[in-house]
Enzyme design. Structure first.
Site, PDB file in Angstrom:
ATOM      1  N   ASP A  40      -8.271  35.401   4.854  1.00 34.56           N
ATOM      2  CA  ASP A  40      -8.273  36.470   6.360  1.00 34.56           C
ATOM      3  C   ASP A  40      -9.490  37.120   6.444  1.00 34.56           C
ATOM      4  O   ASP A  40      -9.845  37.950   6.402  1.00 34.56           O
ATOM      5  CB  ASP A  40      -6.575  37.544   6.413  1.00 34.56           C
ATOM      6  CG  ASP A  40      -5.475  36.639   5.798  1.00 34.56           C
ATOM      7  OD1 ASP A  40      -5.817  35.415   6.303  1.00 34.56           O
ATOM      8  OD2 ASP A  40      -4.996  37.564   5.525  1.00 34.56           O
ATOM      9  N   GLU A 216      -1.521  33.290  15.660  1.00 26.55           N
ATOM     10  CA  GLU A 216      -1.988  34.955  15.147  1.00 26.55           C
ATOM     11  C   GLU A 216      -3.650  34.546  15.000  1.00 26.55           C
ATOM     12  O   GLU A 216      -4.484  33.785  14.848  1.00 26.55           O
ATOM     13  CB  GLU A 216      -1.078  35.251  13.721  1.00 26.55           C
ATOM     14  CG  GLU A 216      -1.526  34.471  12.901  1.00 26.55           C
ATOM     15  CD  GLU A 216      -0.441  34.456  11.841  1.00 26.55           C
ATOM     16  OE1 GLU A 216       0.627  35.134  11.532  1.00 26.55           O
ATOM     17  OE2 GLU A 216      -1.066  34.154  10.680  1.00 26.55           O
ATOM     18  N   HIS A 280      -7.266  31.883   9.901  1.00 25.87           N
ATOM     19  CA  HIS A 280      -7.456  32.797   9.559  1.00 25.87           C
ATOM     20  C   HIS A 280      -9.003  33.451   9.258  1.00 25.87           C
ATOM     21  O   HIS A 280      -9.830  33.743   8.702  1.00 25.87           O
ATOM     22  CB  HIS A 280      -7.095  34.012   9.316  1.00 25.87           C
ATOM     23  CG  HIS A 280      -6.693  35.345   9.136  1.00 25.87           C
ATOM     24  ND1 HIS A 280      -5.593  35.806   9.887  1.00 25.87           N
ATOM     25  CD2 HIS A 280      -7.492  36.054   9.743  1.00 25.87           C
ATOM     26  CE1 HIS A 280      -6.111  37.391   9.890  1.00 25.87           C
ATOM     27  NE2 HIS A 280      -6.993  37.261   9.948  1.00 25.87           N
ATOM     28  N   TRP A 357     -20.848   4.663  10.819  1.00 24.39           N
ATOM     29  CA  TRP A 357     -20.388   3.464  12.793  1.00 24.39           C
ATOM     30  C   TRP A 357     -19.895   2.442  10.407  1.00 24.39           C
ATOM     31  O   TRP A 357     -20.248   1.616  11.070  1.00 24.39           O
ATOM     32  CB  TRP A 357     -20.436   3.447  13.224  1.00 24.39           C
ATOM     33  CG  TRP A 357     -19.796   2.896  14.420  1.00 24.39           C
ATOM     34  CD1 TRP A 357     -20.128   1.388  14.754  1.00 24.39           C
ATOM     35  CD2 TRP A 357     -18.769   3.337  14.021  1.00 24.39           C
ATOM     36  NE1 TRP A 357     -18.779   1.203  14.843  1.00 24.39           N
ATOM     37  CE2 TRP A 357     -18.481   1.828  15.385  1.00 24.39           C
ATOM     38  CE3 TRP A 357     -18.369   4.300  14.783  1.00 24.39           C
ATOM     39  CZ2 TRP A 357     -16.875   2.436  16.174  1.00 24.39           C
ATOM     40  CZ3 TRP A 357     -17.062   4.755  15.563  1.00 24.39           C
ATOM     41  CH2 TRP A 357     -16.758   3.042  16.566  1.00 24.39           C
ATOM     42  N   HIS A 449     -35.098   3.968  11.655  1.00 24.96           N
ATOM     43  CA  HIS A 449     -34.481   3.870  12.236  1.00 24.96           C
ATOM     44  C   HIS A 449     -34.860   2.898  13.066  1.00 24.96           C
ATOM     45  O   HIS A 449     -36.064   2.638  13.362  1.00 24.96           O
ATOM     46  CB  HIS A 449     -33.447   5.849  13.132  1.00 24.96           C
ATOM     47  CG  HIS A 449     -34.826   5.275  14.350  1.00 24.96           C
ATOM     48  ND1 HIS A 449     -35.011   5.465  14.966  1.00 24.96           N
ATOM     49  CD2 HIS A 449     -35.116   7.048  13.852  1.00 24.96           C
ATOM     50  CE1 HIS A 449     -35.564   5.755  16.405  1.00 24.96           C
ATOM     51  NE2 HIS A 449     -35.705   7.191  15.260  1.00 24.96           N
ATOM     52  N   ASP A 467     -39.695   7.007  13.511  1.00 24.18           N
ATOM     53  CA  ASP A 467     -38.646   6.049  13.348  1.00 24.18           C
ATOM     54  C   ASP A 467     -38.319   6.770  11.485  1.00 24.18           C
ATOM     55  O   ASP A 467     -36.920   6.940  11.537  1.00 24.18           O
ATOM     56  CB  ASP A 467     -38.728   4.966  13.350  1.00 24.18           C
ATOM     57  CG  ASP A 467     -39.320   4.807  14.706  1.00 24.18           C
ATOM     58  OD1 ASP A 467     -38.798   5.037  15.534  1.00 24.18           O
ATOM     59  OD2 ASP A 467     -39.170   3.165  14.775  1.00 24.18           O
TER      60      ASP A 467
END
Length: 473
Positions: A40, A216, A280, A357, A449, A467
């Protein structure tokens, strides 16, 4: 035709799109767990530069505090007992779920406690502390927070929304066939509610009623004109999880009609990362104030012998909370123990992140699930100053160079895999505030990329360098 050519150039890397702005919320990393045998958890960042930490101890007999200038520092900070349960009568048993707050120049600790004559007569109480440092403050008992009924009540938390201070908590409504529902009320002072409490959620959904029918542990975070209240549901074993309510920050939060409840939990057990029963929670902010941090407990194993409340091994953990494009929080998964993961956005396409992916690495916007775009930056499998990028949701799987393409694959333990999955972390080729990853076994070749997919190539133009540049988030 000109528009199509321009779009094609942008998407394939032939053109040079404008630089994306550096992220407003850069990466922060921590090493979990923060504290063993502390459930908690509540972490409060104060204006004095310290984080203050309190949590339930497994003996259920005292309230403890730690402080440190960093969240990670809480893991080794000295712990001080500021209050001990009464020898007899009320506040004499089951000292649970303390929270620390600073209100109008004084410290307040909210907690729940039973009685020596009835350990399950759980009620909510408040301590007030005077002094700059709550670890050395003088504490006085302000007494019980009185609500509609004298019934099982716990997990009080306080917050200010739109200039109004509220208290939220969990309580058994005698008219309902469950354990606890969630309530909210305005406050007259830090230990007294005013007006009629409003019930804003009760456990009715299948994932809220496993073992026990429980709502809770409310916790609130504000973002983009809305408030999001997380809460914990079901028994405190591996079924424990977080749900979420949403309301407008300008609404009267004591009106139940302003709250909407999600139909699915937002944070649950994840066997792949060995995290069970996350719940919690509380929220805090990173050291630079630019990232929201989720604080919670869980266990590192599923099976518990006996009553979960008698199992002492709930641990305090933290990880960065992300935000979706629509302004709602994305909790992701409870990440594996050790260093927390990061996300990597494209330098020239700010809304796109590296993700896997079907095991192929690419960049994409609005990644779902979030964990597909989270990677732990760990010591390189090849050593010698390198790093490797381990998938958050597939521990043991790493981004690797495979015939100049980047794939996510399981470490097979071979030297060849180690070399292909290790990179040198460099300052961003297009912006030194960013990061670029150079192949450890192909000098001069970087992760970049191209047409959405990731490759390991030699950057030769300004567009290539853009990139190959990413921002850690």
């Amino acid at each position: 035709m000109a528009v199509l050519v321009a779009l094609a150039a942008a998407f394939t890397g032939l053109g040079a799109p404008a630089q994306a702005a550096a992220p407003g919320s850069p990466a922060v990393t921590y090493t979990n767990p923060i504290a063993e045998k502390r459930a908690d958890p509540h972490i409060f960042k104060h204006t004095d530069g310290y984080y203050y930490f309190t949590a339930t101890v497994p003996e259920y007999d005292r309230i403890v505090l730690r402080r440190a200038t960093t969240i990670q520092g809480l893991s080794t900070a000295p712990e001080v007992t500021i209050w001990t349960k009464h020898a007899s009568g009320v506040m004499g048993a089951h000292i649970w779920a303390p929270e620390i707050h600073f209100i109008d120049g004084k410290w307040y600790v909210y907690f729940a406690a039973g009685s020596t004559s009835d350990v399950w007569a759980i009620r909510m109480y408040v301590l007030e502390g005077s002094g700059a440092n709550p670890l050395t403050a003088t504490w006085t008992e302000k007494g019980q927070i009185k609500t509609t009924w004298e019934s099982f009540s716990l997990d009080s938390t306080t917050f200010v929304v739109n200039g109004v201070r509220y208290l939220a908590w969990a309580q058994r409504n005698p008219a309902e066939n469950n354990n606890t529902s969630l309530f909210i009320a305005k406050m007259a002072n830090p230990w007294t509610i005013t007006g009629t409490p409003a019930e804003i959620s009760q456990p009715t959904l299948s994932w809220e009623t496993i073992g026990f029918k429980v709502n809770e542990g409310p916790a609130l975070i504000q973002h983009g004109g809305k408030v999001f209240m997380t809460y914990s549901a079901s028994a405190t074993d591996a079924n424990y999880c977080l749900g979420m309510l949403t309301a407008s920050a300008t609404a009267d939060l004591t009106n139940p009609a302003v709250w909407s409840k999600g139909s699915q939990p937002v944070f649950t057990t994840n066997a792949a990362t060995s995290q069970y029963g996350p719940g919690h929670n509380s929220f805090t902010v990173s050291e630079d104030g630019r990232s929201d941090i989720l604080v919670y407990h869980d266990r590192s194993y599923r099976d518990i012998t006996g009553d979960p409340l008698n199992d002492p091994n709930r641990r305090t953990r933290v990880q960065k909370l992300y935000w979706k494009a629509d302004g709602t929080p994305d909790f992701g998964i409870p990440v594996a123990d050790g260093v927390t993961p990061q996300r990597f956005s494209s330098y020239n396409y700010a809304d796109r992140f590296i993700r896997h992916w079907e095991y192929r690495a690419r960049i994409e916007a609005n990644v779902s699930p979030l964990a597909d775009s989270q990677f732990r930056v760990v010591t390189g499998l090849a050593g010698t100053g390198t790093v490797s990028l381990e998938a958050a949701n597939f521990p043991g799987y790493y981004l690797r160079n495979k015939n100049s393409e980047v794939w996510l694959e399981k470490n097979d333990g071979t030297p060849a895999f180690a070399a292909d999955a290790s990179f040198y972390r460099r300052s961003g080729l297009a912006d030194s505030a960013g990061v670029s990853y150079e192949s450890s076994n192909n000098a001069g070749r970087y992760i970049r990329h191209y047409n959405y997919l990731l490759y390991v190539q030699t950057p030769s133009t300004a567009t290539d360098r853009a990139d190959a540049t990413f921002y850690a988030q």
